[in-house]
Design an enzyme around this catalytic site. Structure first.
Site, mmCIF file in Angstrom:
data_model
loop_
_atom_site.group_PDB
_atom_site.id
_atom_site.type_symbol
_atom_site.label_atom_id
_atom_site.label_comp_id
_atom_site.label_asym_id
_atom_site.label_seq_id
_atom_site.Cartn_x
_atom_site.Cartn_y
_atom_site.Cartn_z
ATOM 1 N N ASP A 211 41.926 -20.505 -69.449
ATOM 2 C CA ASP A 211 40.493 -20.568 -69.760
ATOM 3 C C ASP A 211 40.006 -21.998 -69.935
ATOM 4 O O ASP A 211 38.850 -22.315 -69.653
ATOM 5 C CB ASP A 211 40.175 -19.740 -70.997
ATOM 6 C CG ASP A 211 40.985 -20.150 -72.210
ATOM 7 O OD1 ASP A 211 40.401 -20.711 -73.150
ATOM 8 O OD2 ASP A 211 42.204 -19.895 -72.235
ATOM 9 N N HIS B 118 40.441 -14.246 -72.581
ATOM 10 C CA HIS B 118 39.676 -15.487 -72.707
ATOM 11 C C HIS B 118 39.262 -16.013 -71.332
ATOM 12 O O HIS B 118 38.131 -16.492 -71.148
ATOM 13 C CB HIS B 118 40.493 -16.553 -73.433
ATOM 14 C CG HIS B 118 40.409 -16.473 -74.917
ATOM 15 N ND1 HIS B 118 41.071 -15.516 -75.642
ATOM 16 C CD2 HIS B 118 39.726 -17.219 -75.828
ATOM 17 C CE1 HIS B 118 40.814 -15.680 -76.934
ATOM 18 N NE2 HIS B 118 39.992 -16.706 -77.069
ATOM 19 N N HIS C 18 47.442 -19.952 -72.243
ATOM 20 C CA HIS C 18 46.504 -20.769 -73.018
ATOM 21 C C HIS C 18 45.777 -21.787 -72.141
ATOM 22 O O HIS C 18 44.681 -22.234 -72.488
ATOM 23 C CB HIS C 18 47.247 -21.508 -74.133
ATOM 24 C CG HIS C 18 47.784 -20.605 -75.198
ATOM 25 N ND1 HIS C 18 46.972 -19.814 -75.970
ATOM 26 C CD2 HIS C 18 49.051 -20.371 -75.608
ATOM 27 C CE1 HIS C 18 47.711 -19.133 -76.818
ATOM 28 N NE2 HIS C 18 48.988 -19.441 -76.613
ATOM 29 N N MET C 19 46.371 -22.162 -71.026
ATOM 30 C CA MET C 19 45.791 -23.186 -70.159
ATOM 31 C C MET C 19 44.675 -22.638 -69.281
ATOM 32 O O MET C 19 43.744 -23.365 -68.916
ATOM 33 C CB MET C 19 46.893 -23.797 -69.284
ATOM 34 C CG MET C 19 46.489 -25.015 -68.483
ATOM 35 S SD MET C 19 46.013 -26.414 -69.499
ATOM 36 C CE MET C 19 47.464 -26.565 -70.522
ATOM 37 N N GLN D 141 37.471 -28.247 -77.224
ATOM 38 C CA GLN D 141 36.990 -27.483 -76.082
ATOM 39 C C GLN D 141 35.476 -27.557 -75.943
ATOM 40 O O GLN D 141 34.934 -27.418 -74.848
ATOM 41 C CB GLN D 141 37.435 -26.025 -76.198
ATOM 42 C CG GLN D 141 38.927 -25.819 -76.071
ATOM 43 C CD GLN D 141 39.332 -24.360 -76.181
ATOM 44 O OE1 GLN D 141 38.510 -23.452 -76.016
ATOM 45 N NE2 GLN D 141 40.601 -24.119 -76.445
#
Length: 430
Positions: free
Chosen positions: A366, A390, A363-364, A172
């Site tokens: 941010d 997040h 989870h996707m 990331q």
């Protein structure tokens, strides 16, 4: 090919490090990490002493400090979820924008607060990619500053952790700036691939990468993930390679990732944990068959079959190529009932996402919001759930660091997605 290399214990070039050791006073080397950090600090102090011909007055020092503070963006790391995502987003976005940024009160809501090994590795990787300087990049530091990032260096980069630092979280940090590199990049990482509190390497490979490639295909960017060896919480040791094709042109195009569309199929990926992974996969496939009247396809990682650790990923793939997914860790000591329940629960998590029309799971969110913030123009994301802590943190950081603007439309029905719209900052290749 340009090569860039650093490890947990060295950030500057090796010859600079050697010079630092010669110019600094002796340091008790309790651990290799603490000694290298102290030596680097001594190196900076010796540089300042040698360059000073006349000691500045207190007024001069105060004025210089105020000027530096004004020139550097300061992000409060304690707001919103107050975790490492603030550091990753702030440093990555500032690097692309060519801005100096400081993050203070880092992980203030965590115990212990401050930088952990994976955060330090992440900011050092960004600094290496952009030829920037760092201040405060040491363990437990509650303030870190990225100073004067320059043009982004493509080529080969290496990031080696002597801890189980999450490779997926390091990714990331690496991917956003390297999209604006002058050439293709390869990032070789070692650390943890399947560790707590981070997306699994299978999620990165089979869920994030396909969505990323679909969103950024109009910009010419592409990501390939290669897991060479898995690493776990005890000792790390995993090996991952990222292959990043940068954007064509100087700006990132806006994108639409709103509607999942028709379901094409369900893919399972399992590995390790002996009998537990088989039981979990069978339970997940049975659950999917009962509820969707669909036969799921299961793939087993042949490179890791007998270890005590294991895992299961369930991914739903649309006709248009969008992917929704969820994963669960497994261990070989699990009872049959526990493994079966883990598989069923993971399948149900994915099926619940399919009830809405969105393209992004929790989870996707941010991860894609960072690219929306960098793009030139308006991007939209359809999410199967409300913005996560997040995601809210990334929105705030992106608005402060690069001036992106976000808005969210709340669904009125149980099938509509949350729509997150972003007026991107239109960042350009330096």
């Amino acid at each position: 090919m340009v090569r860039h290399f650093f490890t947990w214990t060295s950030f500057r070039r090796h010859e600079d490090f050697d010079e630092a050791v010669r110019n600094s006073s002796p340091i008790p080397r309790k651990t290799l990490f603490s000694a290298s950090v102290a030596t680097r600090g001594s190196f900076r102090r010796s540089q300042r002493r040698s360059s000073m011909k006349k000691a500045p007055t207190s007024a001069t020092k105060e004025g210089a400090g105020e000027a530096k503070e004004q020139a550097t963006l300061v992000v409060d790391g304690s707001v919103d979820e107050g975790g490492g995502q603030v550091v990753r987003a702030a440093v990555a976005l500032a690097a692309v924008a060519g801005k100096s940024v400081a993050v203070k009160r880092i992980r203030a809501k965590r115990k212990p607060p401050g930088l952990r090994p994976q955060h330090i590795l992440g900011v050092r990787l960004v600094a290496s990619v952009t030829n920037a300087s760092l201040e405060g990049d040491e363990k437990n530091s509650e303030r870190v500053e990225l100073v004067d990032p320059k043009s982004i260096q493509g080529g080969e980069h290496q990031c080696h952790a002597e801890t189980p630092a999450s490779c997926t979280l390091l990714a990331q940090c690496a991917i956003p700036p390297l999209l604006f590199g002058q050439c293709a990049s390869q990032v070789q990482m070692t650390g943890g691939t399947d560790v707590p509190m981070a997306p699994s390497i299978d999620y990165l490979t089979h869920v994030f990468a396909p969505n990323f490639n679909k969103c950024l295909q109009s910009s010419g960017a592409q990501l390939q993930v290669e897991c060479k060896k898995r690493g776990f919480i005890e000792s790390g040791g995993g090996s991952v390679a990222l292959h990043i094709t940068p954007i064509v042109g100087n700006t990132l195009h806006p994108f639409e990732c709103v509607s999942f569309g028709q379901l094409h199929g369900v893919q399972l990926v399992s590995f390790g944990a002996a009998e537990a992974s088989k039981v979990a996969a069978n339970a997940a496939m049975q659950c999917i068959k009962e509820r969707l009247q669909l036969e799921a396809c299961c793939t087993t990682d042949s490179n890791y079959q007998q270890g005590k650790h294991g895992g299961l990923l369930v991914a739903a793939i649309s006709e248009d190529g969008w992917v929704l997914g969820a994963s669960v860790p497994l261990v070989d000591t699990m009872k049959v009932e526990e493994a079966s329940q883990a598989g069923t629960t993971t399948a149900l998590d994915v099926l619940s996402l399919l009830k809405r029309e969105g393209c992004a799971d929790g989870h996707m969110q941010d991860q894609l919001l960072v690219f929306m913030a960098m793009a030139e123009g308006i991007s939209r994301l359809g999410s199967c759930c409300a913005p996560t802590p997040h995601a809210l943190a990334v929105m705030r950081v992106a608005e402060q660091v690069v001036g992106a603007r976000f808005s969210t439309i709340v669904p009125h029905t149980t099938t509509e997605p949350w729509i997150i719209t972003c007026q991107g900052a239109g960042l350009k290749r330096l």
